[in-house]
Motif scaffolding. Structure first.
Motif, mmCIF file in Angstrom:
data_model
loop_
_atom_site.group_PDB
_atom_site.id
_atom_site.type_symbol
_atom_site.label_atom_id
_atom_site.label_comp_id
_atom_site.label_asym_id
_atom_site.label_seq_id
_atom_site.Cartn_x
_atom_site.Cartn_y
_atom_site.Cartn_z
ATOM 1 N N GLU A 381 0.823 -1.205 0.000
ATOM 2 C CA GLU A 381 0.000 0.000 0.000
ATOM 3 C C GLU A 381 0.860 1.259 0.000
ATOM 4 O O GLU A 381 0.444 2.293 -0.532
ATOM 5 C CB GLU A 381 -0.934 -0.009 1.218
ATOM 6 N N LEU A 382 2.061 1.168 0.568
ATOM 7 C CA LEU A 382 2.954 2.315 0.579
ATOM 8 C C LEU A 382 3.588 2.529 -0.792
ATOM 9 O O LEU A 382 3.514 3.628 -1.374
ATOM 10 C CB LEU A 382 4.051 2.117 1.631
ATOM 11 N N TYR A 383 4.182 1.459 -1.346
ATOM 12 C CA TYR A 383 4.979 1.626 -2.561
ATOM 13 C C TYR A 383 4.132 1.722 -3.820
ATOM 14 O O TYR A 383 4.602 2.246 -4.841
ATOM 15 C CB TYR A 383 5.982 0.475 -2.687
ATOM 16 N N ARG A 384 2.896 1.246 -3.802
ATOM 17 C CA ARG A 384 2.057 1.383 -4.986
ATOM 18 C C ARG A 384 1.760 2.850 -5.275
ATOM 19 O O ARG A 384 1.422 3.222 -6.405
ATOM 20 C CB ARG A 384 0.761 0.588 -4.826
ATOM 21 N N LYS A 385 1.886 3.709 -4.242
ATOM 22 C CA LYS A 385 1.668 5.141 -4.412
ATOM 23 C C LYS A 385 2.954 5.868 -4.814
ATOM 24 O O LYS A 385 2.906 7.005 -5.279
ATOM 25 C CB LYS A 385 1.136 5.745 -3.103
ATOM 26 N N LEU A 386 4.103 5.199 -4.623
ATOM 27 C CA LEU A 386 5.389 5.856 -4.860
ATOM 28 C C LEU A 386 6.097 5.380 -6.110
ATOM 29 O O LEU A 386 6.893 6.126 -6.690
ATOM 30 C CB LEU A 386 6.313 5.617 -3.644
ATOM 31 N N VAL A 387 5.832 4.144 -6.541
ATOM 32 C CA VAL A 387 6.548 3.546 -7.673
ATOM 33 C C VAL A 387 5.569 3.291 -8.816
ATOM 34 O O VAL A 387 4.605 2.534 -8.651
ATOM 35 C CB VAL A 387 7.240 2.227 -7.269
ATOM 36 N N SER A 388 5.828 3.910 -9.957
ATOM 37 C CA SER A 388 4.965 3.727 -11.120
ATOM 38 C C SER A 388 5.009 2.272 -11.597
ATOM 39 O O SER A 388 6.079 1.696 -11.764
ATOM 40 C CB SER A 388 5.417 4.659 -12.247
ATOM 41 N N GLY A 389 3.842 1.689 -11.821
ATOM 42 C CA GLY A 389 3.765 0.317 -12.315
ATOM 43 C C GLY A 389 3.979 -0.735 -11.257
ATOM 44 O O GLY A 389 4.122 -1.916 -11.586
ATOM 45 N N TYR A 390 3.956 -0.338 -9.971
ATOM 46 C CA TYR A 390 4.234 -1.285 -8.893
ATOM 47 C C TYR A 390 3.277 -2.478 -8.929
ATOM 48 O O TYR A 390 3.693 -3.630 -8.758
ATOM 49 C CB TYR A 390 4.139 -0.573 -7.543
ATOM 50 N N MET A 391 1.988 -2.219 -9.127
ATOM 51 C CA MET A 391 0.997 -3.288 -9.036
ATOM 52 C C MET A 391 1.032 -4.248 -10.218
ATOM 53 O O MET A 391 0.408 -5.307 -10.177
ATOM 54 C CB MET A 391 -0.403 -2.692 -8.889
ATOM 55 N N PHE A 392 1.792 -3.919 -11.289
ATOM 56 C CA PHE A 392 1.895 -4.848 -12.401
ATOM 57 C C PHE A 392 2.597 -6.136 -11.989
ATOM 58 O O PHE A 392 2.439 -7.169 -12.648
ATOM 59 C CB PHE A 392 2.644 -4.200 -13.569
ATOM 60 N N ARG A 393 3.372 -6.086 -10.924
ATOM 61 C CA ARG A 393 4.063 -7.285 -10.454
ATOM 62 C C ARG A 393 3.070 -8.338 -9.963
ATOM 63 O O ARG A 393 3.422 -9.517 -9.802
ATOM 64 C CB ARG A 393 5.078 -6.929 -9.363
ATOM 65 N N HIS A 394 1.814 -7.921 -9.719
ATOM 66 C CA HIS A 394 0.795 -8.857 -9.249
ATOM 67 C C HIS A 394 -0.025 -9.455 -10.394
ATOM 68 O O HIS A 394 -1.053 -10.083 -10.142
ATOM 69 C CB HIS A 394 -0.133 -8.159 -8.254
ATOM 70 N N LYS A 395 0.439 -9.277 -11.623
ATOM 71 C CA LYS A 395 -0.245 -9.906 -12.746
ATOM 72 C C LYS A 395 0.090 -11.387 -12.850
ATOM 73 O O LYS A 395 -0.527 -12.118 -13.623
ATOM 74 C CB LYS A 395 0.099 -9.191 -14.055
ATOM 75 N N ILE A 396 1.108 -11.830 -12.090
ATOM 76 C CA ILE A 396 1.452 -13.242 -12.028
ATOM 77 C C ILE A 396 1.582 -13.648 -10.559
ATOM 78 O O ILE A 396 1.597 -12.798 -9.671
ATOM 79 C CB ILE A 396 2.758 -13.561 -12.781
ATOM 80 N N LYS A 397 1.705 -14.943 -10.317
ATOM 81 C CA LYS A 397 1.828 -15.424 -8.945
ATOM 82 C C LYS A 397 3.159 -14.984 -8.345
ATOM 83 O O LYS A 397 4.180 -14.956 -9.034
ATOM 84 C CB LYS A 397 1.739 -16.957 -8.909
ATOM 85 N N PRO A 398 3.166 -14.653 -7.056
ATOM 86 C CA PRO A 398 4.445 -14.358 -6.401
ATOM 87 C C PRO A 398 5.293 -15.616 -6.312
ATOM 88 O O PRO A 398 4.770 -16.737 -6.378
ATOM 89 C CB PRO A 398 4.021 -13.856 -5.017
ATOM 90 N N GLY A 399 6.600 -15.443 -6.155
ATOM 91 C CA GLY A 399 7.496 -16.596 -6.153
ATOM 92 C C GLY A 399 8.319 -16.710 -4.883
ATOM 93 O O GLY A 399 8.477 -15.741 -4.134
ATOM 94 N N ILE A 400 8.843 -17.898 -4.652
ATOM 95 C CA ILE A 400 9.773 -18.110 -3.538
ATOM 96 C C ILE A 400 11.077 -17.378 -3.820
ATOM 97 O O ILE A 400 11.722 -16.850 -2.921
ATOM 98 C CB ILE A 400 10.028 -19.619 -3.335
ATOM 99 N N THR A 401 11.463 -17.356 -5.091
ATOM 100 C CA THR A 401 12.633 -16.583 -5.519
ATOM 101 C C THR A 401 12.260 -15.837 -6.777
ATOM 102 O O THR A 401 11.201 -16.086 -7.373
ATOM 103 C CB THR A 401 13.847 -17.497 -5.768
ATOM 104 N N GLY A 402 13.118 -14.894 -7.192
ATOM 105 C CA GLY A 402 12.775 -14.097 -8.352
ATOM 106 C C GLY A 402 13.991 -13.521 -9.046
ATOM 107 O O GLY A 402 15.122 -13.640 -8.566
#
Length: 456
Positions: A381-402
Motif C-alpha cells: 500500500e505504501l509503494y504502490r503510491k510511490l513507484v509507477s507500475g508497482y501493481m503490475f508485479r501482481h499480474k502473475i503469482k508471487p514466487g519463492i525466488t525471483g
C-alpha cells in the motif's frame, strides 16, 4: 538472413547424423537416407525465423542453447513421426537415434557461435553498417541505443540526436547535432537530395513539438528507414510492448504471459518442483521445526497476509525467525543486528531456509517457484503510491525466488531507489518469461543462498 541461418543449421544436423552413422557399426546409411532428407527439410523450415536470428545475437551461451535445443527437438520428433508413419522405425538403430538426439544440440550451438563470430567480423566493416540519428530523444531511445551498442549484429551506429531542449537529453553520451529545425537539412541535403543517414529513430513523448510533422513529411519522401520509439510513460504506464490481438497490432502494458494454456508449462514445473522439494527436504524441514521450537517460545510457522495474483490476499508461510510481537504491531523490515531476530532465526534468514514452507503455497497454486517476491500488504500500500507500475508485479503469482533476488536485490529495501530497481527486475521477468529463465533463476538462487549477505 533467416533463411541462411536455417540452411546452416540444416547442414549441421545432416552432417552430425552422417558422422554418427559413419562411426557406428549398427547403422546402414541407406536406411537413414530418407530420415536425413526429412531432417534437412524440416530443419530449414524450423530454424529459418527472425526469432532464431535474434537469439543468435545473444552473447550468453545459456540464452542461445535452450532455444536451439527446443527447435532441434521439434525436428527430431518430425523425423521419428515420419519413420512411424512409413513403418520403418524398427529398422532405425536406437543407439544412433539417441546419440543423434543428445549430440546435435551441442553441434548446433557450435555452429551458432561460429556464425555469430563470422557475422560480427562481417559487420565490423563500417561500409556494412547503417548510420542512425535520434529525433526528440527520450529514455526509451536511451535504452535502445544501449541495446544497439551491445548487439553488433544489428549493424546500426547512432551518431547523435536532434532536440529543441538544450539541457542534456538521454542518452547523455551522444552528441547533440542541433535543434529540430536543423534536422531535415541534415538528414536530406536540400540542394543535392543526398541522404546522410540510413535510419531515423523518432522518440514519442507526452507532448510532440510542431516541427516533428515537417520532419516526418520529409522522411516520407526519402529512402530513410523510420522507427517510432514510444516512451512507456507516454501512456502513463510502464512496460509498453507491441503485441498482436485477433490479428491486429496493439500496444500492451505489461501483459501477463500466462493466459489460458500458456500457464500450463509453468504450473507443471511448480508442481514437480514443489513435490520433489518437499520430499527431498522433509528431514531438513523437521530439524528446522525442532530448532525453531527450541530457540524461542511461539509457533513453528509464521503466517502473514500478502498479495497474490491479481492482488488477491493469500497466507504466506515461513519458519518463524523472530520473537513473537503483538498481533496489531506494524510490519517493519528486518535490519542488520535486529534484536527481534533469534540466533537460530538469523541463520535461517541468511540461508533463506525460512522460506521453505512456501513450497506448500506453491503446491496449493497460490505461489510459484519463481516470480516477484510477495511484500507485506503494508509495504504494498505504501509503494504502490510511490513507484509507477508497482501493481503490475501482481499480474502473475508471487514466487519463492525471483529475478530481482538473484541480481542482488534481496533483503531490506531501505531506499525508494532500491524498491524501484526491484520493480524494474520484476517487470522484466514478466515481459521475458520462459521455462529456461525459471530454471536459470532457480540455479542462481542456490548459488546466491550460499553466499548472500543481504538477508537479515
Amino acid at each position: 538472413m533467416s533463411a541462411l541461418t536455417g540452411i546452416a543449421f540444416a547442414v549441421t544436423i545432416y552432417l552430425t547424423l552422417f558422422a554418427i552413422i559413419v562411426y557406428s557399426e549398427h547403422a546402414d546409411p541407406e536406411i537413414f537416407g530418407v530420415r536425413m532428407l526429412i531432417a534437412t527439410l524440416a530443419s530449414v523450415i524450423v530454424f529459418s525465423s527472425h526469432q532464431m536470428l535474434n537469439t543468435l545475437q545473444e552473447k550468453r551461451l545459456l540464452t542461445v542453447f535452450p532455444s536451439i535445443a527446443g527447435r532441434w527437438f521439434v525436428v527430431f520428433m518430425i523425423v521419428v513421426l515420419s519413420a512411424y508413419v512409413d513403418k520403418t522405425s524398427e529398422q532405425l538403430s536406437r543407439a544412433v537415434m539417441l546419440t543423434w538426439l543428445l549430440v546435435t544440440p551441442f553441434s548446433l550451438t557450435c555452429t551458432a557461435l561460429f556464425m555469430r563470430s563470422v557475422a560480427v567480423i562481417y559487420y565490423s566493416n563500417p561500409s556494412r553498417r547503417r548510420k542512425a540519428v535520434l529525433i526528440w530523444s527520450n529514455s526509451a531511445c536511451a535504452d535502445l541505443v544501449e541495446s544497439l551498442r551491445k548487439t553488433p549484429l544489428a549493424a546500426i551506429d547512432v551518431v547523435g540526436f536532434f532536440d529543441n531542449r538544450n539541457e542534456s537529453r538521454p542518452p547523455s553520451n551522444l552528441s547533440r547535432l542541433g535543434d529540430l529545425s536543423q534536422a531535415t537539412d541534415w538528414i536530406v541535403d536540400p540542394e543535392t537530395g543526398h541522404v546522410n543517414v540510413d535510419v531515423v529513430f523518432i522518440g514519442m513523448n507526452t507532448r510532440e513539438p510542431p516541427e516533428l510533422a515537417e520532419i516526418i513529411a520529409v522522411l516520407e519522401d526519402s529512402t530513410v528507414s523510420t522507427y517510432f520509439v514510444p516512451e512507456s510513460l507516454i501512456f502513463g504506464m510502464p512496460g509498453i510492448q507491441l503485441r498482436e490481438l485477433a490479428g491486429r497490432p496493439v500496444l500492451a502494458s505489461t501483459e501477463t504471459p500466462f493466459i489460458g494454456l500458456a500457464a500450463l508449462p509453468k504450473r507443471i514445473l511448480d508442481l514437480f518442483g514443489s513435490l520433489v522439494g518437499l520430499i527431498l527436504l522433509s528431514p531438513i524441514l523437521l530439524m528446522i521445526a525442532i530448532g525453531v521450537k527450541l530457540g524461542s517460545p511461539g509457533p513453528v510457522l509464521f503466517k502473514q497476509k500478502r498479495y497474490g495474483i491479481a492482488g488477491r490476499p493469500i497466507n504466506v508461510y515461513k519458519f518463524r525467525s523472530m520473537r513473537q510481537s503483538a498481533p496489531d504491531a506494524p510490519v517493519i523490515q528486518a535490519k542488520v543486528g535486529d534484536r527481534r531476530v533469534t540466533p537460530f532465526g538469523g541463520f535461517l534468514r541468511r540461508s533463506s531456509l525460512d522460506e521453505l514452507p512456501q513450497l506448500f503455497n506453491v503446491l496449493r497454486g497460490e505461489m510459484s517457484l519463481v516470480g516477484p517476491r510477495p511484500h507485506a500488504i503494508e509495504h504494498n500500500e505504501l509503494y504502490r503510491k510511490l513507484v509507477s507500475g508497482y501493481m503490475f508485479r501482481h499480474k502473475i503469482k508471487p514466487g519463492i525466488t525471483g529475478w530481482a533476488q538473484v541480481n542482488g536485490l534481496r533483503g531490506e529495501t531501505e531506499t525508494l531507489e532500491k524498491m524501484e530497481e526491484r520493480i524494474d527486475y520484476d517487470l522484466y521477468y514478466i515481459q521475458h518469461w520462459s521455462i529456461w529463465l525459471d530454471i536459470v533463476i532457480i540455479w542462481r538462487t542456490m548459488k546466491v543462498v550460499l553466499g548472500d549477505k543481504n538477508a537479515y
